[in-house]
Scaffold this active site. Structure first.
Site, mmCIF file in Angstrom:
data_model
loop_
_atom_site.group_PDB
_atom_site.id
_atom_site.type_symbol
_atom_site.label_atom_id
_atom_site.label_comp_id
_atom_site.label_asym_id
_atom_site.label_seq_id
_atom_site.Cartn_x
_atom_site.Cartn_y
_atom_site.Cartn_z
ATOM 1 C CG ASN A 42 9.556 -6.138 6.579
ATOM 2 O OD1 ASN A 42 9.040 -5.221 5.953
ATOM 3 N ND2 ASN A 42 9.219 -6.428 7.816
ATOM 4 C CD GLU A 100 6.574 -4.169 -1.387
ATOM 5 O OE1 GLU A 100 6.695 -5.311 -0.890
ATOM 6 O OE2 GLU A 100 7.061 -3.144 -0.860
ATOM 7 C CG HIS A 124 13.185 0.317 4.987
ATOM 8 N ND1 HIS A 124 12.612 -0.264 6.087
ATOM 9 C CD2 HIS A 124 12.180 0.488 4.096
ATOM 10 C CE1 HIS A 124 11.318 -0.435 5.875
ATOM 11 N NE2 HIS A 124 11.036 -0.002 4.668
ATOM 12 C CE LYS A 156 4.282 -4.235 9.850
ATOM 13 N NZ LYS A 156 5.593 -4.612 9.302
ATOM 14 N NE ARG A 172 2.336 -7.207 9.014
ATOM 15 C CZ ARG A 172 1.271 -6.437 9.087
ATOM 16 N NH1 ARG A 172 0.357 -6.660 10.001
ATOM 17 N NH2 ARG A 172 1.099 -5.430 8.239
ATOM 18 C CG HIS A 218 10.761 -4.356 2.774
ATOM 19 N ND1 HIS A 218 10.561 -5.357 1.850
ATOM 20 C CD2 HIS A 218 9.641 -3.578 2.725
ATOM 21 C CE1 HIS A 218 9.370 -5.188 1.286
ATOM 22 N NE2 HIS A 218 8.795 -4.127 1.796
ATOM 23 C CE LYS A 272 0.640 -6.575 4.429
ATOM 24 N NZ LYS A 272 1.222 -5.276 4.205
ATOM 25 C CG HIS A 287 8.566 1.274 -0.300
ATOM 26 N ND1 HIS A 287 9.343 1.163 0.831
ATOM 27 C CD2 HIS A 287 7.801 0.151 -0.339
ATOM 28 C CE1 HIS A 287 9.047 0.040 1.456
ATOM 29 N NE2 HIS A 287 8.111 -0.599 0.763
ATOM 30 N NE ARG A 341 -7.297 9.058 25.016
ATOM 31 C CZ ARG A 341 -7.994 10.091 25.509
ATOM 32 N NH1 ARG A 341 -9.289 10.180 25.271
ATOM 33 N NH2 ARG A 341 -7.396 10.995 26.233
ATOM 34 C CD GLU A 388 7.127 -7.175 11.313
ATOM 35 O OE1 GLU A 388 6.324 -6.613 10.564
ATOM 36 O OE2 GLU A 388 8.337 -6.920 11.347
HETATM 37 P P1 NAD Z 1 2.952 6.951 -3.222
HETATM 38 O O1 NAD Z 1 1.877 6.901 -2.252
HETATM 39 O O2 NAD Z 1 3.990 8.019 -3.071
HETATM 40 O O3 NAD Z 1 2.338 7.022 -4.688
HETATM 41 C C1 NAD Z 1 3.188 7.146 -5.788
HETATM 42 C C2 NAD Z 1 2.839 8.356 -6.664
HETATM 43 O O4 NAD Z 1 1.728 8.036 -7.466
HETATM 44 C C3 NAD Z 1 2.455 9.590 -5.882
HETATM 45 O O5 NAD Z 1 2.908 10.724 -6.567
HETATM 46 C C4 NAD Z 1 0.943 9.526 -5.898
HETATM 47 O O6 NAD Z 1 0.327 10.783 -5.701
HETATM 48 C C5 NAD Z 1 0.703 9.027 -7.278
HETATM 49 N N1 NAD Z 1 -0.531 8.313 -7.510
HETATM 50 C C6 NAD Z 1 -1.182 7.479 -6.691
HETATM 51 N N2 NAD Z 1 -2.163 6.880 -7.333
HETATM 52 C C7 NAD Z 1 -2.171 7.367 -8.585
HETATM 53 C C8 NAD Z 1 -2.950 7.102 -9.730
HETATM 54 N N3 NAD Z 1 -3.894 6.170 -9.736
HETATM 55 N N4 NAD Z 1 -2.680 7.799 -10.860
HETATM 56 C C9 NAD Z 1 -1.676 8.727 -10.890
HETATM 57 N N5 NAD Z 1 -0.881 8.969 -9.854
HETATM 58 C C10 NAD Z 1 -1.129 8.287 -8.718
HETATM 59 O O7 NAD Z 1 3.780 5.556 -3.267
HETATM 60 P P2 NAD Z 1 3.351 4.026 -3.066
HETATM 61 O O8 NAD Z 1 4.372 3.254 -3.776
HETATM 62 O O9 NAD Z 1 1.942 3.812 -3.352
HETATM 63 O O10 NAD Z 1 3.536 3.801 -1.502
HETATM 64 C C11 NAD Z 1 4.776 3.903 -0.898
HETATM 65 C C12 NAD Z 1 4.577 4.099 0.572
HETATM 66 O O11 NAD Z 1 3.913 2.983 1.119
HETATM 67 C C13 NAD Z 1 5.870 4.248 1.346
HETATM 68 O O12 NAD Z 1 5.741 5.324 2.231
HETATM 69 C C14 NAD Z 1 5.993 2.942 2.105
HETATM 70 O O13 NAD Z 1 6.690 3.075 3.308
HETATM 71 C C15 NAD Z 1 4.555 2.600 2.331
HETATM 72 N N6 NAD Z 1 4.310 1.176 2.545
HETATM 73 C C16 NAD Z 1 3.572 0.828 3.623
HETATM 74 C C17 NAD Z 1 3.292 -0.498 3.842
HETATM 75 C C18 NAD Z 1 2.394 -0.885 4.984
HETATM 76 O O14 NAD Z 1 2.260 -2.082 5.270
HETATM 77 N N7 NAD Z 1 1.759 0.055 5.626
HETATM 78 C C19 NAD Z 1 3.760 -1.486 2.972
HETATM 79 C C20 NAD Z 1 4.514 -1.086 1.869
HETATM 80 C C21 NAD Z 1 4.772 0.256 1.657
HETATM 81 N N1 GLY Z 2 4.841 -4.435 4.344
HETATM 82 C C1 GLY Z 2 5.178 -5.244 5.464
HETATM 83 C C2 GLY Z 2 4.044 -5.557 6.366
HETATM 84 O O1 GLY Z 2 2.938 -5.157 6.148
HETATM 85 O O2 GLY Z 2 4.251 -6.215 7.339
#
Ligand code: NAD
Ligand code: GLY
Length: 366
Positions: free
Chosen positions: A245, A185, A252, A143, A241, A248, A227, A265, A121, A237
């Site tokens: 997006n 971003e 998406h 998030k 907030r 986005h 942010k 992404h 939890r 949100e």
């Molecule tokens: P990712 O996590 O898939 O990383 C991209 C690639 O780079 C992967 O293959 C990873 O293993 C590799 N990698 C990571 N760090 C590395 C490094 N230092 N050296 C070599 N390779 C490395 O992609 P991302 O762009 O980091 O994240 C995208 C995700 O984030 C999506 O799922 C998206 O929905 C999510 N997201 C969440 C929020 C939030 O607020 N929670 C905001 C934006 C995006």
């Molecule tokens: N990436 C959008 C948020 O964190 O709200």
């Protein structure tokens, strides 16, 4: 003076936490004070583990450090992979006082954070983001979640970390497409809330593409500051907030259409922001010169100009209909009313949206 270390705070009363930004922090900065008990479970993936797991473990000297290595890819951001984290926690008899550490990009960060929100939890967690996108966006703000085959990030929870540690040195090993994806971003913050930052980015985008440390630290600091401010004003949100997006909703739709993992992404967000700029200009909210300014910066960052070639306006409309921002079935979009000033609205002329979709889906494609 060269600024290679900068810290800031996400202000959320008793859930406030620091973001530590700098070069060469991994393995050097002691994160022990942010660990509640004496045990840590580092969640990472098969790509990041050989690069940074040993270094990251050194941030927890004196603690018992376990790790779980997940398969790499957006297509694994699902229940099955999440269960691997729970398996490791239960097999290792981790209690409620354990601290989960997310080491990797946004996929690992979102899954490890969601595991922390759910395990017994809710346990504490720490973000160590290693992609530019995760450093400026996903690691900050709480998030967390996973994808469902019918929609991206549809299952999740708000759960804030104890601390975010950002080491710009990790960006040196990023695959080539990941840097522009992160820059999308970064540019977003300038477009939605910070015109001065947008001007700085126009001067600095080439230095960022060359991974110059000082520029990276500045861009990450200003992005995280933007942010952090938005999150502290509207953590869950309720309204504001949603401006985070920008691009986005279109993005998406692109990611879901292409199949998770084919478009990054950030790439989808970059193209989505071009579409949002186009629509904002068609609606008369911003002048054509501002649209061109935004477009020029996004393309200079190396982001794709168009969605997948076979994607049709009807595909966009169908996929955009399941966006989380929609209220009572009506489509809500983040648009710009000036550079540096975003608005979220469902009141726009849908004929203009049809024109934007037609332009980006073929008609008028150069
Ligand atoms: P990712 O996590 O898939 O990383 C991209 C690639 O780079 C992967 O293959 C990873 O293993 C590799 N990698 C990571 N760090 C590395 C490094 N230092 N050296 C070599 N390779 C490395 O992609 P991302 O762009 O980091 O994240 C995208 C995700 O984030 C999506 O799922 C998206 O929905 C999510 N997201 C969440 C929020 C939030 O607020 N929670 C905001 C934006 C995006
Ligand atoms: N990436 C959008 C948020 O964190 O709200």
């Amino acid at each position: 003076m060269r600024e290679t270390h900068r810290d800031l705070e996400v202000g959320l009363a008793d859930r406030s936490y620091p973001i530590l930004i700098g070069q060469g922090l991994l393995g050097i900065r002691d994160l022990g004070p942010f660990v509640t008990g004496d045990r840590v479970m580092i969640v990472t993936n098969e790509t990041v583990a050989p690069l940074y797991l040993d270094q990251a473990s050194r941030c927890f000297a004196g603690k018992k450090v376990d790790s779980v290595v997940l398969p790499d890819g957006e297509q694994y951001k699902n229940w099955q992979t999440l269960n691997l984290i729970f398996d490791a926690l239960l097999e290792g008899q981790h209690s409620r006082s354990t601290t989960i550490v997310a080491l990797g990009g946004g996929v690992v960060g979102d899954m490890a954070g969601f595991a922390a929100a759910c395990y017994q939890r809710g346990v504490a967690y720490i973000q160590i983001p290693t992609t530019l996108l995760s450093q400026v966006d996903s690691s900050v703000g709480g998030k967390t979640g996973i994808n469902h085959p019918l929609g991206k990030n549809m299952i999740g929870a708000f759960h804030q970390p104890q601390v975010v540690l950002i080491d710009t040195d990790t960006l040196a090993t990023l695959p080539e497409r990941e840097l522009p994806a992160g820059l999308a971003e970064v540019i977003k913050y300038g477009l939605i809330r910070d015109q001065a930052f947008l001007g700085w980015l126009e001067q600095s985008v080439d230095a960022l593409s060359r991974l110059e440390t000082e520029a990276l630290v500045e861009a990450i600091f200003r992005s995280c500051a933007c942010k952090a401010e938005v999150v502290s004003l509207d953590e869950r949100e309720g309204g504001l907030r949603a401006i985070l997006n920008l691009g986005h909703t279109f993005g998406h739709a692109i990611e879901t259409y292409a199949g998770y993992g084919r478009w990054l992404h950030g790439e989808a967000v970059g193209t989505g922001m071009l579409m949002a700029l186009d629509l904002s200009a068609r609606l008369g909210l911003i002048p054509e010169s501002d649209r061109v300014r935004g477009e020029t910066l996004i393309l200079r960052a190396g982001l794709p100009a168009r969605p997948p070639v076979d994607m049709k306006p009807a595909d966009f409309l169908k996929l955009m209909a399941v966006d989380k921002k929609n209220v009572s079935g009506s489509l809500r979009l983040v648009l710009l009313q000036a550079l540096g000033d975003a608005v979220i609205t469902s009141e726009f002329d849908h004929a203009c949206l049809d024109e934007t979709l037609a332009l980006f889906c073929g008609a008028g494609q150069e």
